[in-house]
Scaffold this motif. Structure first.
Motif, short mmCIF file in Angstrom:
data_model
loop_
_atom_site.label_atom_id
_atom_site.label_comp_id
_atom_site.label_asym_id
_atom_site.label_seq_id
_atom_site.Cartn_x
_atom_site.Cartn_y
_atom_site.Cartn_z
N UNK A 24 51.58 53.54 53.25
CA UNK A 24 50.05 53.36 54.01
C UNK A 24 49.12 53.74 53.42
N UNK A 25 47.76 53.92 54.23
CA UNK A 25 46.68 54.56 53.80
C UNK A 25 47.34 56.68 52.73
N UNK A 26 46.09 56.74 52.05
CA UNK A 26 46.18 57.79 51.51
C UNK A 26 46.63 59.12 51.62
N UNK A 27 46.60 59.16 53.15
CA UNK A 27 46.90 60.38 53.52
C UNK A 27 49.00 60.48 53.77
N UNK A 28 49.02 59.33 53.98
CA UNK A 28 50.41 60.12 53.69
C UNK A 28 50.85 60.06 52.37
N UNK A 29 50.02 60.53 51.24
CA UNK A 29 50.33 60.87 50.34
C UNK A 29 50.82 62.42 50.68
N UNK A 30 50.59 63.00 51.32
CA UNK A 30 50.80 64.00 52.01
C UNK A 30 51.49 64.57 52.41
N UNK A 31 53.13 63.39 52.46
CA UNK A 31 54.18 62.97 52.48
C UNK A 31 55.54 63.48 51.04
N UNK A 32 55.07 62.65 50.38
CA UNK A 32 55.37 61.96 49.24
C UNK A 32 54.99 63.56 48.47
N UNK A 33 53.82 64.24 48.61
CA UNK A 33 53.42 64.89 48.00
C UNK A 33 54.50 66.49 48.28
N UNK A 76 66.32 54.14 43.48
CA UNK A 76 65.84 54.77 43.31
C UNK A 76 64.32 54.32 44.36
N UNK A 77 63.28 54.98 45.16
CA UNK A 77 62.61 54.09 45.62
C UNK A 77 61.08 54.65 44.86
N UNK A 78 59.90 54.62 44.71
CA UNK A 78 58.87 54.98 44.28
C UNK A 78 57.74 54.04 45.59
N UNK A 79 56.55 55.28 45.23
CA UNK A 79 56.21 55.24 47.12
C UNK A 79 54.04 55.71 46.33
N UNK A 80 54.01 54.47 47.21
CA UNK A 80 52.65 53.97 47.00
C UNK A 80 51.73 54.24 48.09
N UNK A 81 50.65 55.53 47.83
CA UNK A 81 49.71 55.25 49.75
C UNK A 81 48.42 55.46 49.02
N UNK A 82 47.42 55.03 49.99
CA UNK A 82 45.97 55.28 48.96
C UNK A 82 45.44 53.67 50.27
N UNK A 83 44.16 53.57 50.29
CA UNK A 83 43.54 53.23 51.35
C UNK A 83 43.18 51.24 50.95
N UNK A 84 42.65 51.35 49.67
CA UNK A 84 42.72 49.62 48.77
C UNK A 84 44.10 48.67 48.77
N UNK A 85 43.88 47.95 49.50
CA UNK A 85 45.24 47.10 49.10
C UNK A 85 45.28 46.25 47.40
N UNK A 86 44.43 45.91 47.52
CA UNK A 86 44.06 45.49 45.33
C UNK A 86 44.38 45.99 44.68
#
Length: 198
Positions: free
Chosen positions: A165-174, A132-142
């Protein structure tokens, strides 16, 4: 060891809390009542939102002070339900719950992950017959690096984790939640996840 608060004591929250405790973290589980959630969030370094997505924004926005400077891991999907109780449509079309949370909580690092699978896979990805794949979306690299480490504690191999990438990419996974009712009606409530194969 990390101090983690899991907001939501249903199947998702309970499953994550148990697995993270086994991995050696100090985990507190809070139900959806404001007092319990505020107390747990105040004492944690990482907060996991496992509350039902339709009410998550209101609940977490009320915890703005407690969540200041905290890493918020959002695993929920905000949907309206159909007559059978399964997701029917997105609550934030053209946006996402994660984006709404980041806007409401500007001093909190929001990272979206673990929302493209049925809940048993979150803590046991090896149960599936294919990777499977798990995705990350967020603005802060740390913050995303910290979440990567949590995911490895849950059994996710580094190569199974994709940073979108950034938090905007969460709309794709959601939006992937819209697959779920059709897959369940077709195959039953059998664990599955989205997988990117190359």
């Amino acid at each position: 060891m990390t101090t983690i608060a899991v907001l939501g004591n249903g199947r998702v929250g309970g499953n994550l809390a148990a697995a993270l405790t086994r991995a050696g973290h100090e985990v507190t589980v809070a139900d959806r009542t404001p007092g319990a959630a505020a107390d747990a969030a105040r004492r944690a370094r990482i907060v996991i939102n496992a509350t039902p997505g339709a009410g998550s924004l209101e609940r977490l926005a009320a915890l703005r002070d407690e969540l200041r400077g905290t890493l918020l891991v959002d695993v929920s999907n905000a949907t309206t339900d159909g007559p059978d109780g399964l997701p029917a449509d997105l609550l934030y079309p053209g946006s996402s719950l994660a984006e709404q949370l980041q806007e409401a909580l500007p001093e909190t690092h929001v990272v979206k992950t673990l929302n493209t699978m049925l809940f048993p896979v979150m803590t046991n990805p090896a149960m599936l017959t294919r990777t499977p794949t798990v995705f990350l979306s967020g603005e802060d690299l740390g913050a995303k690096q910290t979440v990567r480490e949590l995911l490895t504690d849950l059994g996710w191999h580094h190569e199974w984790i994709t940073d979108l990438g950034g938090i905007r990419t969460a709309r794709a996974t959601e939006a992937a939640i819209l697959f779920v009712p059709h897959v369940i009606r077709s195959s039953g409530f059998v664990p599955f996840a989205i997988s990117i194969t190359r």
